[in-house]
Design an enzyme around this catalytic site. Structure first.
Site, PDB file in Angstrom:
ATOM      1  N   LYS A 172     -10.218  21.973 -15.151  1.00 43.93           N
ATOM      2  CA  LYS A 172      -9.954  22.113 -13.713  1.00 43.93           C
ATOM      3  C   LYS A 172      -8.603  22.815 -13.461  1.00 43.93           C
ATOM      4  O   LYS A 172      -8.502  23.617 -12.545  1.00 43.93           O
ATOM      5  CB  LYS A 172     -10.007  20.748 -13.012  1.00 43.93           C
ATOM      6  CG  LYS A 172     -11.420  20.116 -12.976  1.00 43.93           C
ATOM      7  CD  LYS A 172     -12.431  20.932 -12.163  1.00 43.93           C
ATOM      8  CE  LYS A 172     -13.763  20.211 -12.003  1.00 43.93           C
ATOM      9  NZ  LYS A 172     -14.807  21.030 -11.367  1.00 43.93           N
ATOM     10  N   SER A 198     -13.071  22.381  -7.324  1.00 38.98           N
ATOM     11  CA  SER A 198     -12.094  21.926  -8.302  1.00 38.98           C
ATOM     12  C   SER A 198     -11.993  20.419  -8.122  1.00 38.98           C
ATOM     13  O   SER A 198     -13.009  19.730  -7.970  1.00 38.98           O
ATOM     14  CB  SER A 198     -10.765  22.641  -8.047  1.00 38.98           C
ATOM     15  OG  SER A 198      -9.783  22.200  -8.944  1.00 38.98           O
ATOM     16  N   TYR A 219     -11.282  17.427 -19.405  1.00 39.42           N
ATOM     17  CA  TYR A 219     -11.705  17.698 -18.018  1.00 39.42           C
ATOM     18  C   TYR A 219     -10.548  18.331 -17.235  1.00 39.42           C
ATOM     19  O   TYR A 219     -10.729  19.334 -16.552  1.00 39.42           O
ATOM     20  CB  TYR A 219     -12.159  16.385 -17.366  1.00 39.42           C
ATOM     21  CG  TYR A 219     -12.621  16.533 -15.932  1.00 39.42           C
ATOM     22  CD1 TYR A 219     -13.712  17.328 -15.603  1.00 39.42           C
ATOM     23  CD2 TYR A 219     -11.978  15.853 -14.891  1.00 39.42           C
ATOM     24  CE1 TYR A 219     -14.144  17.458 -14.278  1.00 39.42           C
ATOM     25  CE2 TYR A 219     -12.403  15.977 -13.573  1.00 39.42           C
ATOM     26  CZ  TYR A 219     -13.486  16.772 -13.273  1.00 39.42           C
ATOM     27  OH  TYR A 219     -13.915  16.896 -11.967  1.00 39.42           O
TER      28      TYR A 219
HETATM   29  N1  NAP Z   1     -17.630  12.778  -8.096  1.00 34.30           N
HETATM   30  C1  NAP Z   1     -16.326  12.923  -8.137  1.00 34.30           C
HETATM   31  O1  NAP Z   1     -15.569  11.930  -8.101  1.00 34.30           O
HETATM   32  C2  NAP Z   1     -15.729  14.317  -8.155  1.00 34.30           C
HETATM   33  C3  NAP Z   1     -14.393  14.465  -7.751  1.00 34.30           C
HETATM   34  C4  NAP Z   1     -13.819  15.723  -7.770  1.00 34.30           C
HETATM   35  C5  NAP Z   1     -14.561  16.822  -8.165  1.00 34.30           C
HETATM   36  N2  NAP Z   1     -15.860  16.652  -8.580  1.00 34.30           N
HETATM   37  C6  NAP Z   1     -16.585  17.847  -9.000  1.00 34.30           C
HETATM   38  O2  NAP Z   1     -17.764  17.958  -8.217  1.00 34.30           O
HETATM   39  C7  NAP Z   1     -18.733  18.738  -8.924  1.00 34.30           C
HETATM   40  C8  NAP Z   1     -20.089  18.085  -8.753  1.00 34.30           C
HETATM   41  O3  NAP Z   1     -20.078  16.796  -9.319  1.00 34.30           O
HETATM   42  P1  NAP Z   1     -20.767  15.533  -8.617  1.00 34.30           P
HETATM   43  O4  NAP Z   1     -19.718  14.548  -8.365  1.00 34.30           O
HETATM   44  O5  NAP Z   1     -21.645  15.968  -7.520  1.00 34.30           O
HETATM   45  O6  NAP Z   1     -21.614  14.947  -9.865  1.00 34.30           O
HETATM   46  P2  NAP Z   1     -23.183  14.980 -10.171  1.00 34.30           P
HETATM   47  O7  NAP Z   1     -23.949  14.346  -9.073  1.00 34.30           O
HETATM   48  O8  NAP Z   1     -23.305  14.407 -11.528  1.00 34.30           O
HETATM   49  O9  NAP Z   1     -23.538  16.538 -10.186  1.00 34.30           O
HETATM   50  C9  NAP Z   1     -23.225  17.398 -11.244  1.00 34.30           C
HETATM   51  C10 NAP Z   1     -24.116  18.602 -11.108  1.00 34.30           C
HETATM   52  O10 NAP Z   1     -23.739  19.593 -12.076  1.00 34.30           O
HETATM   53  C11 NAP Z   1     -24.927  20.085 -12.641  1.00 34.30           C
HETATM   54  N3  NAP Z   1     -24.741  20.728 -13.936  1.00 34.30           N
HETATM   55  C12 NAP Z   1     -24.229  20.208 -15.074  1.00 34.30           C
HETATM   56  N4  NAP Z   1     -24.279  21.147 -16.057  1.00 34.30           N
HETATM   57  C13 NAP Z   1     -24.817  22.266 -15.507  1.00 34.30           C
HETATM   58  C14 NAP Z   1     -25.135  23.561 -15.979  1.00 34.30           C
HETATM   59  N5  NAP Z   1     -24.927  23.926 -17.265  1.00 34.30           N
HETATM   60  N6  NAP Z   1     -25.688  24.480 -15.119  1.00 34.30           N
HETATM   61  C15 NAP Z   1     -25.938  24.147 -13.844  1.00 34.30           C
HETATM   62  N7  NAP Z   1     -25.689  22.918 -13.322  1.00 34.30           N
HETATM   63  C16 NAP Z   1     -25.135  21.999 -14.163  1.00 34.30           C
HETATM   64  C17 NAP Z   1     -25.838  18.882 -12.727  1.00 34.30           C
HETATM   65  O11 NAP Z   1     -27.155  19.331 -12.904  1.00 34.30           O
HETATM   66  P3  NAP Z   1     -28.284  18.592 -13.786  1.00 34.30           P
HETATM   67  O12 NAP Z   1     -29.051  17.742 -12.823  1.00 34.30           O
HETATM   68  O13 NAP Z   1     -29.099  19.701 -14.347  1.00 34.30           O
HETATM   69  O14 NAP Z   1     -27.573  17.797 -14.846  1.00 34.30           O
HETATM   70  C18 NAP Z   1     -25.591  18.271 -11.356  1.00 34.30           C
HETATM   71  O15 NAP Z   1     -26.359  18.916 -10.369  1.00 34.30           O
HETATM   72  C19 NAP Z   1     -18.212  18.856 -10.348  1.00 34.30           C
HETATM   73  O16 NAP Z   1     -17.678  20.154 -10.542  1.00 34.30           O
HETATM   74  C20 NAP Z   1     -17.099  17.818 -10.430  1.00 34.30           C
HETATM   75  O17 NAP Z   1     -16.098  18.182 -11.347  1.00 34.30           O
HETATM   76  C21 NAP Z   1     -16.448  15.443  -8.568  1.00 34.30           C
END
Ligand code: NAP
Length: 271
Positions: A149, A131, A145
């Site tokens: 969440k 989350s 978004y």
């Molecule tokens: N970064 C932050 O500041 C932050 C903070 C809190 C929570 N989050 C959460 O952390 C999680 C991961 O994000 P991240 O920060 O690691 O960003 P990220 O590096 O952009 O990773 C996002 C991932 O989600 C995948 N994805 C998107 N659509 C998809 C689908 N239909 N099926 C399967 N995979 C899919 C992407 O795959 P592709 O390579 O195929 O696009 C990528 O591997 C998310 O749920 C986000 O809401 C992030």
């Protein structure tokens, strides 16, 4: 040896977590939409890289079956795949709204539904949902978004009651800013083809969000370490704030009345 299945392992938190668990001796089913592009995780011995798009249930069932056939069982599922839509709600299309929910909410539901028969058969299993502090508090121009969440938080909090009788646990991790591709390719900005009377506000909010990101973002490896601790925590704790900024913001949220907290956020993005 324990086994974890991770969605969205191609980058960011998902990839760092796949590497971290593999280093700790776990079997890892590192799933992603385009496994043919992955060059790093495929080199690891106890990592199975395979296709899974959370919006296509057949790919989820296939990845689970493949993982069980390779490692005989799955102990933990990490629902990590996700992205964010940024901008004025007024500019969003029906398709953009649906797709935001399709990945961040229905994708998690699809994955949980697919793993439950296996977890029930084992009378054991842990679901960890990625989350965010965005599931407990809200910032401007991220309404869609936040809707996903917050939705995930309510869904999972209810679901954990019925699953506990089958010895299946759910845990939520709530990171703050994390240094990944999230503010790059995973941030979809809403476009408009008429006069944008939100333009000035949008620019201020984005620059303040990016400033806070630069100052406070955790490293994906630290979040992976946090997820590892959560996966090994046998207590009934349900929510875990990960990162100093997450701890700070969630504590602040708890200590304030709605009106005070909303005012605090409003002042941060004032123009
Ligand atoms: N970064 C932050 O500041 C932050 C903070 C809190 C929570 N989050 C959460 O952390 C999680 C991961 O994000 P991240 O920060 O690691 O960003 P990220 O590096 O952009 O990773 C996002 C991932 O989600 C995948 N994805 C998107 N659509 C998809 C689908 N239909 N099926 C399967 N995979 C899919 C992407 O795959 P592709 O390579 O195929 O696009 C990528 O591997 C998310 O749920 C986000 O809401 C992030």
């Amino acid at each position: 040896m324990k086994t974890i299945l991770i969605t969205g392992s191609s980058s960011g938190i998902g990839k760092a977590t796949a590497k971290y668990f593999a280093e700790k001796g776990w079997n890892v089913i590192a799933t992603m939409r385009n496994p043919e592009k992955e060059k790093e995780l495929t080199q690891e011995e106890n990592v199975l890289v395979t296709k899974l798009d959370v919006t296509i249930p057949e790919t989820i069932h296939h990845a689970i079956a493949q993982g069980i056939s390779e490692f005989s069982s799955i102990d933990v599922v990490l629902n990590n795949a996700g992205y964010a839509v940024f901008g004025p709600f007024e500019f969003s299309t029906e398709e953009q709204i649906y797709h935001q929910f399709q990945v961040n909410v229905f994708g998690v539901m699809n994955t949980i539904k697919a793993i439950l028969p296996h977890f029930k058969q084992n009378r054991n299993g842990l679901i960890i949902n990625v989350s965010s502090i965005a599931g407990q508090i809200s910032f401007p121009l991220l309404s869609l978004y936040h809707a996903t969440k917050w939705s995930l938080e309510g869904f999972a909090e209810s679901l954990q009651y019925e699953l506990s009788q089958h010895n299946i646990k759910i845990k939520m991790i709530e990171p703050g800013n994390v240094d990944t591709d999230f503010t790059g390719r995973s941030l979809v900005t809403l476009q408009h083809d008429y006069k944008n009377d939100y333009q000035e506000y949008q620019e201020i909010v984005l620059s303040k969000q990016l400033e806070s990101f630069e100052n406070y973002a955790s490293k994906a490896d630290d979040i992976a370490d946090g997820i590892y601790r959560v996966a090994n925590d046998t207590s009934d704790q349900f929510r875990y704030a990960l990162g100093d900024d997450a701890q700070f913001m969630l504590e602040k949220r708890k200590s304030k009345q709605d009106i005070e907290f909303i005012d605090f956020i409003r002042k941060q993005f004032a123009y």
